[in-house]
Motif scaffolding. Structure first.
Motif, PDB file in Angstrom:
ATOM      1  N   VAL A 203      -2.882  10.607  -4.562  1.00  0.00           N
ATOM      2  CA  VAL A 203      -3.174   9.913  -3.313  1.00  0.00           C
ATOM      3  C   VAL A 203      -3.006  10.889  -2.151  1.00  0.00           C
ATOM      4  N   ASP A 204      -4.005  10.932  -1.300  1.00  0.00           N
ATOM      5  CA  ASP A 204      -3.921  11.755  -0.099  1.00  0.00           C
ATOM      6  C   ASP A 204      -3.279  10.901   0.994  1.00  0.00           C
ATOM      7  N   LEU A 205      -1.956  11.057   1.150  1.00  0.00           N
ATOM      8  CA  LEU A 205      -1.218  10.227   2.097  1.00  0.00           C
ATOM      9  C   LEU A 205      -1.718  10.434   3.525  1.00  0.00           C
ATOM     10  N   ALA A 206      -2.209  11.627   3.849  1.00  0.00           N
ATOM     11  CA  ALA A 206      -2.739  11.895   5.188  1.00  0.00           C
ATOM     12  C   ALA A 206      -3.963  11.022   5.467  1.00  0.00           C
ATOM     13  N   VAL A 207      -4.798  10.822   4.455  1.00  0.00           N
ATOM     14  CA  VAL A 207      -5.975   9.954   4.618  1.00  0.00           C
ATOM     15  C   VAL A 207      -5.529   8.515   4.871  1.00  0.00           C
ATOM     16  N   LEU A 208      -4.539   8.052   4.110  1.00  0.00           N
ATOM     17  CA  LEU A 208      -4.050   6.688   4.297  1.00  0.00           C
ATOM     18  C   LEU A 208      -3.484   6.502   5.704  1.00  0.00           C
ATOM     19  N   LYS A 209      -2.722   7.484   6.162  1.00  0.00           N
ATOM     20  CA  LYS A 209      -2.159   7.398   7.518  1.00  0.00           C
ATOM     21  C   LYS A 209      -3.271   7.443   8.569  1.00  0.00           C
ATOM     22  N   ALA A 210      -4.268   8.316   8.364  1.00  0.00           N
ATOM     23  CA  ALA A 210      -5.385   8.436   9.318  1.00  0.00           C
ATOM     24  C   ALA A 210      -6.186   7.139   9.394  1.00  0.00           C
ATOM     25  N   GLU A 211      -6.255   6.427   8.270  1.00  0.00           N
ATOM     26  CA  GLU A 211      -6.988   5.160   8.232  1.00  0.00           C
ATOM     27  C   GLU A 211      -6.136   4.013   8.772  1.00  0.00           C
ATOM     28  N   LYS A 212      -4.912   4.351   9.175  1.00  0.00           N
ATOM     29  CA  LYS A 212      -3.993   3.399   9.806  1.00  0.00           C
ATOM     30  C   LYS A 212      -3.683   2.175   8.934  1.00  0.00           C
ATOM     31  N   VAL A 213      -3.411   2.425   7.642  1.00  0.00           N
ATOM     32  CA  VAL A 213      -2.939   1.313   6.817  1.00  0.00           C
ATOM     33  C   VAL A 213      -1.584   0.877   7.393  1.00  0.00           C
ATOM     34  N   PRO A 214      -1.260  -0.402   7.293  1.00  0.00           N
ATOM     35  CA  PRO A 214      -0.030  -0.899   7.917  1.00  0.00           C
ATOM     36  C   PRO A 214       1.250  -0.230   7.409  1.00  0.00           C
ATOM     37  N   SER A 215       1.250   0.185   6.150  1.00  0.00           N
ATOM     38  CA  SER A 215       2.462   0.747   5.571  1.00  0.00           C
ATOM     39  C   SER A 215       2.126   1.477   4.273  1.00  0.00           C
ATOM     40  N   LEU A 216       2.919   2.505   3.965  1.00  0.00           N
ATOM     41  CA  LEU A 216       2.790   3.197   2.680  1.00  0.00           C
ATOM     42  C   LEU A 216       3.771   2.633   1.644  1.00  0.00           C
ATOM     43  N   ASP A 217       4.558   1.613   2.032  1.00  0.00           N
ATOM     44  CA  ASP A 217       5.514   0.999   1.101  1.00  0.00           C
ATOM     45  C   ASP A 217       4.813   0.709  -0.221  1.00  0.00           C
ATOM     46  N   THR A 218       5.478   1.079  -1.315  1.00  0.00           N
ATOM     47  CA  THR A 218       4.906   0.938  -2.652  1.00  0.00           C
ATOM     48  C   THR A 218       5.812   0.073  -3.520  1.00  0.00           C
ATOM     49  N   PRO A 219       5.501  -1.228  -3.606  1.00  0.00           N
ATOM     50  CA  PRO A 219       6.302  -2.116  -4.455  1.00  0.00           C
ATOM     51  C   PRO A 219       6.043  -1.892  -5.945  1.00  0.00           C
ATOM     52  N   ILE A 220       7.102  -2.088  -6.715  1.00  0.00           N
ATOM     53  CA  ILE A 220       7.036  -2.117  -8.174  1.00  0.00           C
ATOM     54  C   ILE A 220       7.616  -3.483  -8.544  1.00  0.00           C
ATOM     55  N   VAL A 221       6.740  -4.418  -8.914  1.00  0.00           N
ATOM     56  CA  VAL A 221       7.198  -5.780  -9.183  1.00  0.00           C
ATOM     57  C   VAL A 221       6.925  -6.171 -10.635  1.00  0.00           C
ATOM     58  N   PHE A 222       7.756  -7.077 -11.122  1.00  0.00           N
ATOM     59  CA  PHE A 222       7.686  -7.525 -12.509  1.00  0.00           C
ATOM     60  C   PHE A 222       7.339  -9.002 -12.521  1.00  0.00           C
ATOM     61  N   THR A 223       6.300  -9.366 -13.283  1.00  0.00           N
ATOM     62  CA  THR A 223       5.816 -10.738 -13.253  1.00  0.00           C
ATOM     63  C   THR A 223       6.860 -11.699 -13.810  1.00  0.00           C
ATOM     64  N   PRO A 224       7.097 -12.792 -13.086  1.00  0.00           N
ATOM     65  CA  PRO A 224       8.145 -13.748 -13.482  1.00  0.00           C
ATOM     66  C   PRO A 224       7.959 -14.290 -14.909  1.00  0.00           C
ATOM     67  N   GLU A 225       6.712 -14.514 -15.310  1.00  0.00           N
ATOM     68  CA  GLU A 225       6.448 -15.074 -16.649  1.00  0.00           C
ATOM     69  C   GLU A 225       6.977 -14.169 -17.762  1.00  0.00           C
ATOM     70  N   THR A 226       6.991 -12.865 -17.519  1.00  0.00           N
ATOM     71  CA  THR A 226       7.407 -11.927 -18.565  1.00  0.00           C
ATOM     72  C   THR A 226       8.873 -11.522 -18.433  1.00  0.00           C
ATOM     73  N   MET A 227       9.544 -12.041 -17.404  1.00  0.00           N
ATOM     74  CA  MET A 227      10.937 -11.662 -17.143  1.00  0.00           C
ATOM     75  C   MET A 227      11.946 -12.737 -17.528  1.00  0.00           C
ATOM     76  N   SER A 228      11.500 -13.808 -18.143  1.00  0.00           N
ATOM     77  CA  SER A 228      12.412 -14.922 -18.417  1.00  0.00           C
ATOM     78  C   SER A 228      13.642 -14.447 -19.203  1.00  0.00           C
ATOM     79  N   GLY A 229      14.806 -14.736 -18.633  1.00  0.00           N
ATOM     80  CA  GLY A 229      16.066 -14.360 -19.268  1.00  0.00           C
ATOM     81  C   GLY A 229      16.470 -12.914 -19.056  1.00  0.00           C
TER      82      GLY A 229
END
Length: 160
Positions: A113-139
């Motif tokens: 990923v060219d972070l400079a391009v993302l910043k130049a395009e003014k994306v709201p944030s570069l925050d990168t979530p790593i989330v786990f689907t609730p259906e597969t996390m039971s218990g």
């Protein structure tokens, strides 16, 4: 099962990129901060090469390169979402290195990923979530084992 064989019930999550770990509720998008897609962790990237946080099968590779869904051998599914509103870039700044349905190892390169391009395009944030689907996390629970600055490949969380 042999005396020395051990089937681990833990799933280690590694940092997909150099950056700073932040709590999911600090992500600048309420879909993630309110955990609508699942619980997890996020990272503010300081580099542009993103690797697989877990091993498994790529069940989703968005054509725009901004998001990747991986299903582990444990059956746990996760989503890596690079930046906020980056889908609107239609792939600009993203160089995808994998295909949907690929089997990948933890640490395999997903995209550049060219972070400079993302910043130049003014994306709201570069925050990168790593989330786990609730259906597969039971218990199962996520334990965050690293905070602050992190290097790609360091263990940042464990699922038990």
């Amino acid at each position: 099962m042999g005396l020395f064989s051990k089937k681990t019930k833990e799933l280690e999550i590694i940092a997909p990129v150099d950056g700073e770990i932040i709590a999911l509720d600090q992500v600048e998008d309420e879909v993630f901060s309110q955990k609508m897609l699942g619980d997890g962790i996020a990272i503010k990237p300081t580099a542009g090469n993103f690797v697989a946080p877990i091993a498994g099968k790529l069940v989703t590779v968005f054509p725009t390169g901004h998001a990747y869904g991986i299903k582990s051998i444990h059956g746990i599914e996760m989503l890596l979402h690079i930046g906020m509103d980056t889908v609107s870039l239609n792939g600009k700044g993203f160089n995808i290195k994998v295909k949907q349905d690929d089997n990948i190892k933890q640490g395999d390169l997903l995209c550049e990923v060219d972070l400079a391009v993302l910043k130049a395009e003014k994306v709201p944030s570069l925050d990168t979530p790593i989330v786990f689907t609730p259906e597969t996390m039971s218990g199962k629970t996520i334990t965050i084992v690293k905070t602050g600055k992190v290097k790609q490949g360091e263990v940042i969380a464990i699922i038990k």
